[in-house]
Design a protein around this motif. Structure first.
Motif, mmCIF file in Angstrom:
data_model
loop_
_atom_site.group_PDB
_atom_site.id
_atom_site.type_symbol
_atom_site.label_atom_id
_atom_site.label_comp_id
_atom_site.label_asym_id
_atom_site.label_seq_id
_atom_site.Cartn_x
_atom_site.Cartn_y
_atom_site.Cartn_z
ATOM 1 N N ILE A 56 0.830 -1.203 0.000
ATOM 2 C CA ILE A 56 0.000 0.000 0.000
ATOM 3 C C ILE A 56 0.867 1.257 0.000
ATOM 4 N N GLU A 57 1.961 1.211 0.750
ATOM 5 C CA GLU A 57 2.809 2.403 0.842
ATOM 6 C C GLU A 57 3.337 2.797 -0.532
ATOM 7 N N GLY A 58 3.873 1.817 -1.261
ATOM 8 C CA GLY A 58 4.390 2.082 -2.610
ATOM 9 C C GLY A 58 3.291 2.550 -3.551
ATOM 10 N N SER A 59 2.104 1.936 -3.418
ATOM 11 C CA SER A 59 0.982 2.303 -4.297
ATOM 12 C C SER A 59 0.529 3.733 -4.021
ATOM 13 N N ARG A 60 0.517 4.086 -2.737
ATOM 14 C CA ARG A 60 0.107 5.435 -2.376
ATOM 15 C C ARG A 60 1.110 6.453 -2.901
ATOM 16 N N ARG A 61 2.400 6.098 -2.778
ATOM 17 C CA ARG A 61 3.439 7.010 -3.264
ATOM 18 C C ARG A 61 3.326 7.247 -4.767
ATOM 19 N N SER A 62 3.148 6.162 -5.521
ATOM 20 C CA SER A 62 3.068 6.355 -6.975
ATOM 21 C C SER A 62 1.798 7.127 -7.347
ATOM 22 N N PHE A 63 0.682 6.859 -6.657
ATOM 23 C CA PHE A 63 -0.550 7.617 -6.930
ATOM 24 C C PHE A 63 -0.329 9.105 -6.665
ATOM 25 N N ASN A 64 0.312 9.405 -5.517
ATOM 26 C CA ASN A 64 0.522 10.810 -5.157
ATOM 27 C C ASN A 64 1.485 11.527 -6.095
ATOM 28 N N ALA A 65 2.333 10.757 -6.796
ATOM 29 C CA ALA A 65 3.239 11.368 -7.766
ATOM 30 C C ALA A 65 2.543 11.575 -9.122
ATOM 31 N N ILE A 66 1.690 10.614 -9.502
ATOM 32 C CA ILE A 66 1.068 10.668 -10.840
ATOM 33 C C ILE A 66 -0.142 11.604 -10.865
ATOM 34 N N LYS A 67 -0.894 11.646 -9.766
ATOM 35 C CA LYS A 67 -2.108 12.478 -9.729
ATOM 36 C C LYS A 67 -1.847 13.943 -10.090
ATOM 37 N N PRO A 68 -0.836 14.631 -9.468
ATOM 38 C CA PRO A 68 -0.646 16.045 -9.839
ATOM 39 C C PRO A 68 -0.255 16.232 -11.304
ATOM 40 N N ARG A 69 0.419 15.239 -11.888
ATOM 41 C CA ARG A 69 0.734 15.347 -13.321
ATOM 42 C C ARG A 69 -0.559 15.351 -14.125
ATOM 43 N N LEU A 70 -1.453 14.435 -13.779
ATOM 44 C CA LEU A 70 -2.720 14.359 -14.521
ATOM 45 C C LEU A 70 -3.592 15.589 -14.273
ATOM 46 N N GLN A 71 -3.380 16.236 -13.132
ATOM 47 C CA GLN A 71 -4.143 17.460 -12.852
ATOM 48 C C GLN A 71 -3.687 18.629 -13.716
ATOM 49 N N GLU A 72 -2.588 18.443 -14.476
ATOM 50 C CA GLU A 72 -2.177 19.456 -15.458
ATOM 51 C C GLU A 72 -3.053 19.399 -16.709
ATOM 52 N N ALA A 73 -3.953 18.411 -16.780
ATOM 53 C CA ALA A 73 -4.828 18.257 -17.945
ATOM 54 C C ALA A 73 -5.688 19.496 -18.134
ATOM 55 N N GLY A 74 -6.181 19.669 -19.357
ATOM 56 C CA GLY A 74 -6.927 20.887 -19.654
ATOM 57 C C GLY A 74 -5.907 21.954 -19.976
ATOM 58 N N GLY A 75 -6.327 23.170 -20.221
ATOM 59 C CA GLY A 75 -5.333 24.146 -20.685
ATOM 60 C C GLY A 75 -4.739 23.610 -21.971
ATOM 61 N N GLY A 76 -3.413 23.516 -22.009
ATOM 62 C CA GLY A 76 -2.782 23.085 -23.252
ATOM 63 C C GLY A 76 -2.704 21.577 -23.444
ATOM 64 N N LEU A 77 -2.908 20.800 -22.369
ATOM 65 C CA LEU A 77 -2.738 19.346 -22.462
ATOM 66 C C LEU A 77 -4.098 18.650 -22.544
ATOM 67 N N PRO A 78 -4.124 17.420 -23.083
ATOM 68 C CA PRO A 78 -5.417 16.749 -23.286
ATOM 69 C C PRO A 78 -6.225 16.621 -21.995
ATOM 70 N N PRO A 79 -7.502 17.054 -22.007
ATOM 71 C CA PRO A 79 -8.384 16.798 -20.865
ATOM 72 C C PRO A 79 -8.442 15.297 -20.593
#
Length: 282
Positions: free
Chosen positions: A73-96
């Motif tokens: 769970i610890e590793g899964s939580r870490r990777s989720f917390n790293a990938i989520k903010p990248r995906l939150q860059e969606a919209g604007g210039g990057l694909p929704p």
């Protein structure tokens, strides 16, 4: 300022300058150590989000599925917390995000898919952006060819980093090592480094889909003038001699319109560009 290049009578922008001293301590993180450019995880998190519509539910479902797969769970939580903010860059210039899975399906191969999700990583990760800019300033018109992506080079850049207030990166040596290794891994997956062991760069081939994503991102950032200095293409290690041929590829796309004015050609995306790129009709 901008350098005027008389070759074709247009200004050559130099938006790629060192970012040293530009970021606050709140903006820097070690997300790249927790999750490199992971295509499967990035796609799955995007699909879970599209399905549930909010990040809390997405997080719960992600962790539940990982538990079912007996992943820590610890590793899964870490990777989720790293990938989520990248995906939150969606919209604007990057694909929704609602279009991202379909856009990935339109790609010809995994390298092209990696080139698409790479744009989110660059947009979100301040330290990655800093190191990338340092390399692009070095590379100038050769792009990635002859750049040295060895540990000593990358770690040297991390050690020269300063925040706005002059503070260095307060990272353990092992963190810097891992970060450098993952930085190289990202460049391998987008085609900048050719071999498993290699550390020298080359100008990567860019697939049609990432080429258009990076073009749209550049247009969104810089408006009509985007082609004088296409940021997204530069981030994909395309040096200036490559811009003209890449622009010719846009001419063949139904998602771009072009017109001649003031002695040069201007390109702009159609409305609902990302829906069209995803193969959807609004």
């Amino acid at each position: 300022g901008r350098i005027f290049s008389m070759v074709d009578g247009r200004e050559r922008g130099d938006s790629i300058q060192s970012l040293n001293g530009e970021f606050s301590t709140e903006e820097t993180h070690i997300g790249l150590v927790a999750a490199s450019l992971d295509l499967d995880q990035t796609r799955e998190i995007a699909e879970l989000y599209n399905d549930s519509g909010d990040w809390n539910t997405t997080s719960e479902r992600w962790l539940d599925e990982r538990r079912a797969e007996r992943v820590t769970i610890e590793g899964s939580r870490r990777s989720f917390n790293a990938i989520k903010p990248r995906l939150q860059e969606a919209g604007g210039g990057l694909p929704p995000l609602r279009y991202l899975p379909d856009i990935l399906d339109q790609c010809r191969n995994q390298r092209d898919q990696h080139q698409v999700i790479y744009c989110y990583l660059v947009a979100e990760d301040a330290v990655f952006q800093y190191v990338l800019h340092e390399y692009l300033v070095q590379g100038d018109d050769r792009g990635a060819s002859n750049l040295d992506f060895s540990d000593s080079q990358i770690i040297g850049m991390l050690e020269e980093f300063q925040h706005i207030g002059g503070e260095p990166l307060d990272w353990a040596e092992s963190t810097k090592d891992r970060w450098a290794s993952n930085f190289r891994g990202v460049l391998r997956s987008i085609g900048v480094i050719d071999s498993r062991q290699g550390t020298t760069g080359e100008v990567p081939n860019i697939g049609d889909v990432p080429l258009e994503v990076a073009a749209y991102w550049s247009w969104h950032e810089d408006g009509d003038e985007w082609l004088t200095d296409p940021l997204g293409w530069r981030y994909l290690f395309q040096p200036e001699p490559f811009w003209e041929p890449q622009t010719q590829r846009l001419t063949k796309s139904t998602r771009w319109t072009s017109h001649q004015a003031h002695g040069r050609r201007w390109y702009e995306p159609i409305d609902n560009f990302y829906a069209a790129l995803a193969g959807q009709t609004e």
